[in-house]
Design an enzyme around this catalytic site. Sequence first.
Site: not given
Ligand code: CTP
Length: 402
Positions: A210, A279, A289, A306-307, A323, A337, A341
């Site tokens: 990304n 995600d 390849k 999700d970490i 974030f 959020k 979480k």
């Molecule tokens: N994050 C994480 N592990 C993941 C995905 C996201 O730790 N596999 C953390 C990111 O580091 C950030 C936060 O989750 O701190 C973002 O939350 P997320 O729910 O992924 O937000 P968006 O990508 O905005 O999700 P959505 O738009 O689907 O709500």
Amino acid sequence: MSRLAEKSIILGVTGGIAAYKTCDLTRQLIQAGACVRVVMTRAATSFVAPLTFQALSGNPVHLDLLDTEEESAMGHISLARWADLVLIAPATADFIAKLRLGLAGELLGAICLAAEVPIVLAPAMNRAMWSNPATQENVASLSARGVRLLGPADGAQACGESGLGRMMEPTDLCRAVEEFFADKTLDGHSVLVSAGPTREPIDPVRYLTNRSSGKMGYALAQAAINAGAKVTLVSGPVFLAPPKEATLVNVETAADMFEVVTGLAPQHDIYIGTAAVADYTPAAVAEGKIKKHHEALDIRLTRTRDILAAVARLPKKPFTVGFAAETDHLESYAREKLERKGLDMVAANRVGQSQGGFDSDENALWVVWPGGELQLPMASKQQIATQLIELISDNYRAKNST
Ligand code: CTP
């Protein structure tokens, strides 16, 4: 009010062409409220006249160690005691070598030897002189003794070459010096920061990723260090130099980042998840390849773990900050959020606009926590990082005092 207000700074100028930029640096330090006394080496006076610095700093310029008149007025010991900080910009290869040896034949060297306050160097020299093992050994030895380095920066050099060795720009130097006077609110605490994107391999030559540059996470790591914290930075692939004082752990995939962060989190007081973790990841990585035999190609993706949520569920959970990147409904999504979480704080930024967000040097945040919120208006990522670290440390202390 600027943190430089009423701070006494000795600005040492040594003999390099970058000395012309120190004129602007002097002006900026004065504008920020600092009291500046310029000390020049003899070689420096070949580049800029002392009168220029006298006019800009509003103080006489100090030149000679053995000038009896000057010695009696303010000698090297008095100057060293007067200062809150000694900043040497530009610091030439020659001066750095002398500083390492503790040579005190010139006034500036004598001041450095007598100084009991932080010494900060802004090196400036040709790229080959900078990378020469002699200079690198000198710099490493001085760093080990607590001398701080700002730069050098990369780019075009006065000699016509290009590379690492330019003096940092006056605005960046002034801001970095201001950070030295930041309140050490996180002294004795440890902060874990995740930053950058992740790379999810499709085959040996391709991956999904990304647009994250890592700038916000790296700025937060630096701001936490400035606030006195011991920082571990877990970083996806980025093109940034990490803060020198941070412990860096490089990772590539979301799965790697999960293992590293959840392993380290229980040993830290605060976790800040700025990483733009993928995600979804390819369900299988092709061994060879993938060739373009077909008109269309389907790649099956599966959800990554999700970490952030995993850290927030740990039995020994650090103060956890997430974030959120949103295009709309910033505040309500951030609060959702926070609750879903089980976080202590969420910093939401608007993406998909011309200013701020991914890959930009600026950002604006909407920060929410249980029972409170604050908007941080658009500013450089360094300034936003400093403000967010202050907010995190306030809330961290408030939580731990209850
Ligand atoms: N994050 C994480 N592990 C993941 C995905 C996201 O730790 N596999 C953390 C990111 O580091 C950030 C936060 O989750 O701190 C973002 O939350 P997320 O729910 O992924 O937000 P968006 O990508 O905005 O999700 P959505 O738009 O689907 O709500």
